[in-house]
Design an enzyme around this catalytic site. Structure first.
Site, PDB file in Angstrom:
ATOM      1  N   HIS A 240      -1.250  -5.854   1.684  1.00 45.16           N
ATOM      2  CA  HIS A 240      -2.474  -6.646   1.558  1.00 45.16           C
ATOM      3  C   HIS A 240      -2.160  -7.950   0.840  1.00 45.16           C
ATOM      4  O   HIS A 240      -1.382  -7.966  -0.121  1.00 45.16           O
ATOM      5  CB  HIS A 240      -3.536  -5.865   0.777  1.00 45.16           C
ATOM      6  CG  HIS A 240      -4.516  -5.150   1.646  1.00 45.16           C
ATOM      7  ND1 HIS A 240      -4.699  -3.788   1.612  1.00 45.16           N
ATOM      8  CD2 HIS A 240      -5.381  -5.607   2.593  1.00 45.16           C
ATOM      9  CE1 HIS A 240      -5.647  -3.444   2.482  1.00 45.16           C
ATOM     10  NE2 HIS A 240      -6.071  -4.529   3.095  1.00 45.16           N
TER      11      HIS A 240
ATOM     12  N   GLU B 122       0.829  -1.204   0.000  1.00 37.69           N
ATOM     13  CA  GLU B 122       0.000   0.000   0.000  1.00 37.69           C
ATOM     14  C   GLU B 122       0.866   1.258   0.000  1.00 37.69           C
ATOM     15  O   GLU B 122       1.884   1.339   0.679  1.00 37.69           O
ATOM     16  CB  GLU B 122      -0.919   0.011   1.233  1.00 37.69           C
ATOM     17  CG  GLU B 122      -1.924  -1.127   1.246  1.00 37.69           C
ATOM     18  CD  GLU B 122      -2.966  -1.005   0.130  1.00 37.69           C
ATOM     19  OE1 GLU B 122      -3.111   0.091  -0.449  1.00 37.69           O
ATOM     20  OE2 GLU B 122      -3.631  -2.030  -0.153  1.00 37.69           O
TER      21      GLU B 122
ATOM     22  N   ARG C  20     -18.052  -0.842   5.315  1.00 40.30           N
ATOM     23  CA  ARG C  20     -19.074  -1.466   4.469  1.00 40.30           C
ATOM     24  C   ARG C  20     -19.754  -2.609   5.198  1.00 40.30           C
ATOM     25  O   ARG C  20     -20.923  -2.909   4.967  1.00 40.30           O
ATOM     26  CB  ARG C  20     -18.388  -1.983   3.190  1.00 40.30           C
ATOM     27  CG  ARG C  20     -19.297  -2.364   2.057  1.00 40.30           C
ATOM     28  CD  ARG C  20     -18.508  -2.672   0.801  1.00 40.30           C
ATOM     29  NE  ARG C  20     -17.565  -3.766   0.954  1.00 40.30           N
ATOM     30  CZ  ARG C  20     -17.904  -5.065   1.042  1.00 40.30           C
ATOM     31  NH1 ARG C  20     -19.168  -5.423   0.979  1.00 40.30           N
ATOM     32  NH2 ARG C  20     -16.982  -5.990   1.194  1.00 40.30           N
TER      33      ARG C  20
ATOM     34  N   CYS D  71      -8.168  -2.349   8.077  1.00 41.63           N
ATOM     35  CA  CYS D  71      -6.808  -2.373   7.535  1.00 41.63           C
ATOM     36  C   CYS D  71      -6.256  -0.958   7.401  1.00 41.63           C
ATOM     37  O   CYS D  71      -5.160  -0.653   7.866  1.00 41.63           O
ATOM     38  CB  CYS D  71      -6.781  -3.071   6.166  1.00 41.63           C
ATOM     39  SG  CYS D  71      -6.975  -4.863   6.254  1.00 41.63           S
TER      40      CYS D  71
END
Lengths: 214, 214, 214, 214
Positions: free
Chosen positions: C167, C80, C90, C143
């Protein structure tokens, strides 16, 4: 004047609309020159869908039949190449049936090729500025069931009847919050008209690549 | 009367058209009620794109700026949440530049959040029957470059100026043979009008989920 | 000897395993030369995940922290680039919390860049024959929350502490019937070792493209 | 002792390796109990691939033939349901041939179904913790060509010979910088062993859904 029967489906799988039927209706309203268009809305159910198709064929005595179905998730209009003699339902049909590995027609051949000029149809839709491609599988649900049944009917009872199957994307209103591809119904209707006119106008296909490596 | 500046881009990456500019033009032609719309077509080039944006802002003195860009492959209209202070070009821009890991603004903050009511804009587009979602990244090419530059301009020189970035799908004619998602320009233009009206009408956002697990 | 803290997560979202923690454990068992590896398993919950991270940092006094999380659906190991100051869930976290548009750290900057040599890490994993790329967004769930919290901790309390987020794909056993990409845990563990060694060995990055047009 | 012939392909399409052959070799080295495994590496060329297959069948007199090919981009091991009588090459084969809409066997039936217990094979691979599914199309390139040729050979000259086709994902080293799904060769080899043992052990299939709506 070529007599063309266009069929679409009722909604299924929890959807409130089916763009195949909406686009078939909109295509008929455009009345493409040189074609006498009839339409039929088929139930999304094994068996009864084919009964309705047969009834519509007998009623309208078409030269050409284009069956159209929704392919949710596909981004473009796809002209199917081949129908296979298998029903294998991932979800129940609208009558609750869920056949697994049953033939559409017991004793029928494993598959029938479309008798549309598939490549010419794809090329004509692209020429009209809309996305299209050949598809190597119509799945194993009611769409393929109808496609196989249509080709079997033509092969066994209706010599001279040509036909095939076209899958269309979701309409935008079906996927407002799902990040899936869609195409508005008027664009799909235009593609269907282009396909009908192309298929009515030629019985041989063009030579153009439309394969898949897998 | 809210003064709104809408910007789109010239074509890039070998394309012959850019749906962002086509849709911005079409949105302006619709003249949504209550808005005074101006438009600008930006070059797809690092640096000069921001010069053109600044010139357009000075010329039109907007209350609100919506920059719009093409996101080839995305199926829906995406309202960007955040602009980051990095240029990292996977392909050359239209002037042949290909910066790698350079800041948009040396010494600027790592990122700026959009000052659009992002969630309200997404909800309004969906309400209009069109697909939309929040995007967590505008990439690292000229789109993000312009987005960051806009927010930096607002933060440092234009107090009260609100703005953000919207990415739009390919137009169908761009992907006739590519099996990628698309959305016709009129649909995208409608979405842009809805976003402009929504953003002009409220400064606070609604509470609605729009996140991503990764 | 560089002291490296590797963190993974407990399962979430209905999964029975989390490949991030499995791969972190397997990486530690390999004991890459030149590194003193510690590990911590973080809860998948806003707030308490950061408490556990802080505790692990205080306990192990690392020079370098690699936080690792599951990115279900991504096909490769992604390093990342940037953490953003937003929580937008979500799905509920493991404590049932579902924040919407709340800052990770009220008053904190909009974002922090990773202080890993991101491009060098990606290049090294590829050199080892495994798929890797730069990611422009770590999402807005736990995360990203941990990633932002880590970088804020380093920026405000731990000068000299370097760190970032990686990830990883699903493990194959998680997707036996889902047709989603996966990578076995041993391959992911190898990638994590390569990243740890690469990040320990250099503080400046290489010049290599790793951007996205959108 | 069931005699099983496993075939894989040489590399094609610009790749330096073909995971189908690598996995077939690795599967043979495992020597699954109860099976006498032979292998053959087929050229990726229309016509000569079938010559090599026929030669291998004559040489090894198998009870069961599993042909295996690379399906770049698929995330899981897919057991093909049906072979179709068409060659339509999107890319040239390794001999430079690029047939368009030619039959594999002039006058042959439109399609043959696999005579593997397709659903049982998929279930067994999943049971082993690896991702698998039924595929409704093997494409129209050399993989389908070999699959159709195999089934035609069995149907016309080798009564009692059972067989089918399995597609496998890229190996990780093929996609280090492409963000496409992959599966390591040892995992694929394990799946092939499971499929061979399952197919050798039963001639009837289980009842399990494995269809597609389109």
């Amino acid at each position: 004047m070529t007599r063309v029967l266009l069929t679409g489906f009722e909604p299924f799988g929890g959807e409130e609309t089916n763009p195949s039927w909406e686009a078939v209706r909109a295509a008929a309203a455009r009345a493409p020159e040189g074609l006498a268009l009839s339409t039929a809305r088929l139930p999304c159910a094994f068996g009864t869908a084919l009964d309705a198709l047969r009834e519509a064929v007998e009623r309208t005595a078409p030269d050409l039949v284009l069956c159209v179905g929704q392919a949710g998730g596909r981004p473009d209009v796809t002209v199917e190449r081949i129908a296979v003699n298998i029903d294998d339902a991932r979800i129940p049909d609208n009558a609750g049936a869920r056949p697994v590995d049953e033939p559409v027609v017991p004793g029928g051949p494993a598959a029938y090729f479309s008798t549309l000029p598939v490549k010419a149809c794809v090329a004509a839709v692209r020429e009209a500025g809309l996305p299209a491609s050949v598809s190597q599988t119509a799945g194993t649900f009611v769409c393929n069931h109808v496609f196989y049944g249509l080709m079997h009917l033509a092969a066994t009872e209706r010599p001279g009847l040509r036909g095939g199957f076209v899958h269309v994307p979701y309409a935008p209103a079906q996927v407002t919050d799902r990040a899936l591809p869609s195409l508005p119904v008027p664009a799909v209707a235009e593609a269907l008209c282009v396909i009908a006119v192309t298929a009515a106008g030629r019985t041989t296909d063009i030579r153009a690549e439309g394969g898949a490596t897998h």
